[in-house]
Write an enzyme that holds these catalytic residues in place. Structure first.
Site, PDB file in Angstrom:
ATOM      1  CE  LYS A  79       0.029  -4.661   3.101  1.00 28.02           C
ATOM      2  NZ  LYS A  79      -0.261  -6.022   2.578  1.00 28.02           N
TER       3      LYS A  79
ATOM      4  CB  THR B  97      -0.911   0.013   1.243  1.00 33.64           C
ATOM      5  OG1 THR B  97      -1.559   1.280   1.337  1.00 33.64           O
ATOM      6  CG2 THR B  97      -0.106  -0.210   2.515  1.00 33.64           C
ATOM      7  CG  ASP B  98      -1.060   4.920  -1.141  1.00 30.57           C
ATOM      8  OD1 ASP B  98      -1.636   4.313  -0.215  1.00 30.57           O
ATOM      9  OD2 ASP B  98      -1.646   5.757  -1.862  1.00 30.57           O
ATOM     10  CD  GLU B  99      -3.350   3.551   4.334  1.00 26.39           C
ATOM     11  OE1 GLU B  99      -3.243   3.684   5.566  1.00 26.39           O
ATOM     12  OE2 GLU B  99      -4.367   3.091   3.791  1.00 26.39           O
TER      13      GLU B  99
ATOM     14  CE1 TYR C 107      -3.129  -2.413   5.859  1.00 28.95           C
ATOM     15  CE2 TYR C 107      -3.296  -0.071   5.396  1.00 28.95           C
ATOM     16  CZ  TYR C 107      -3.219  -1.375   4.957  1.00 28.95           C
ATOM     17  OH  TYR C 107      -3.230  -1.638   3.613  1.00 28.95           O
TER      18      TYR C 107
END
Length: 339
Positions: A157, A125-127, A153
């Site tokens: 990741k 994810t870009d997060e 979260y």
């Protein structure tokens, strides 16, 4: 090819299953999903009728089950979608995110090593990059952007990504990673922004928007994401990270207002902001465009219209989720056992 897809009863994983089955008549797909609250076997109802598709109810953190599946199926490639992914839930209960997203990834990597799987692809994810300021529209996340996580979260990741790259360097495990912007489209679990707003409006409930709704996200139609993963899986360079973005930046308020406009109804209400709420995500997908020729094909306005139409014509799917009855589908149809 025989491709093992973990988390295939979820949103992006389910769409990827159908992408493979529709695009590659000679391929076989093996799906592994724990069927947690976000795993819906009804999503795979059509796939389960296809002889090229096999489903296993299993937890990727269970080494014995994962070993048995790899031993029996001997997949040529594995694509890991399985993850706890909702930021709000990670704030309330971080431990399950660490277990599934980090330890589960390690279990899969070990299985790939033991069985000589030709490719392991990690869906990220870009997060993991944190966020960007709202007043700098010239800034974008690239593959070289330092990891700077904001929630349990995204931290889980990012940890999994580092583990995947460490297996490549230490063991030579053939890996790739993709980091995508916010996905939307069919089969999206109704706790996420777009499906939550659609289903809430259809049921006459208020549409809750965090803070002032000024937070910006880059939206990617799920089928475009599936095409990108497929290209990386079959042609991406080993040990590389590829950013996948939609070139569709919108504020949360703009997204919700667009849904209200399409449906012709919906009352927007502003609620207390999320803790540690990231301001802006924006992906630079130049690398995958340059190396693999991928570009997003679906404009946000068109994709959102398709998505709204899908929820209008698949009310039973999301109504079963809201009522909780979707979790009984597995036991009703298969007596508690598949494969």
């Amino acid at each position: 090819m025989k491709i093992l897809v973990t988390g295939g009863a979820g949103f992006i994983g389910g769409n990827f299953v159908y992408y493979l089955l529709n695009r590659y008549p000679g391929d076989k797909v093996v799906c592994v999903d724990k069927l947690t609250y976000a795993g819906n076997l009804e999503t795979l109802e059509s796939a389960l009728q296809d002889p090229r598709f096999t489903f296993y109810k299993a937890d990727i953190t269970d080494r014995r089950d994962v070993e048995e599946i790899f031993s029996k199926e001997k997949p040529d490639a594995a694509v890991n979608f399985a993850a706890e992914s909702h930021v709000d839930r990670s704030i309330g209960n971080p431990s399950v995110f660490l277990k599934t997203n980090i330890f589960g990834t390690q279990v899969l990597l070990d299985a790939c090593r033991r069985h000589g799987t030709a490719r392991f692809h990690q869906v990220s994810t870009d997060e993991v990059y944190g966020d960007l300021p709202l007043d700098r529209p010239d800034l974008f996340f690239t593959e070289e952007t330092p990891l700077h996580t904001s929630s349990p979260y995204s931290a889980s990741k990012a940890s999994a990504d580092l583990l995947v790259l460490a297996y490549f360097r230490t063991y030579g495990t053939p890996v790739t990673i993709s980091r995508c912007s916010n996905n939307y489209g069919p089969y999206h679990f109704p706790e996420k922004l777009i499906p939550l707003m659609i289903t809430s409006a259809l049921e006459g409930r208020p549409l809750p928007v965090y803070g002032t709704g000024a937070n910006v996200r880059d939206w990617l139609y799920v089928e475009d994401h599936c095409a990108a993963i497929d290209l990386i899986l079959r042609g991406g360079r080993l040990g590389e990270v590829y950013n996948v973005g939609g070139h569709n930046e919108r504020t949360n308020l703009q997204v919700v207002q667009a849904i209200v406009d399409l449906l012709g109804k919906g009352e927007i209400v502003f609620v207390k902001d999320r803790a540690g709420h990231d301001l802006r995500y924006a992906i630079d997908p130049s690398k995958i465009e340059r190396e693999l020729g991928w570009t997003p094909t679906v404009r946000f306005e068109d994709g959102l219209r398709r998505t709204v139409d899908w929820y209008l014509t698949h009310r039973a799917w999301w109504e079963h989720i809201l009522s909780g009855s979707y979790r009984r589908y597995y036991h009703k149809m298969y007596g508690g056992k598949i494969s």
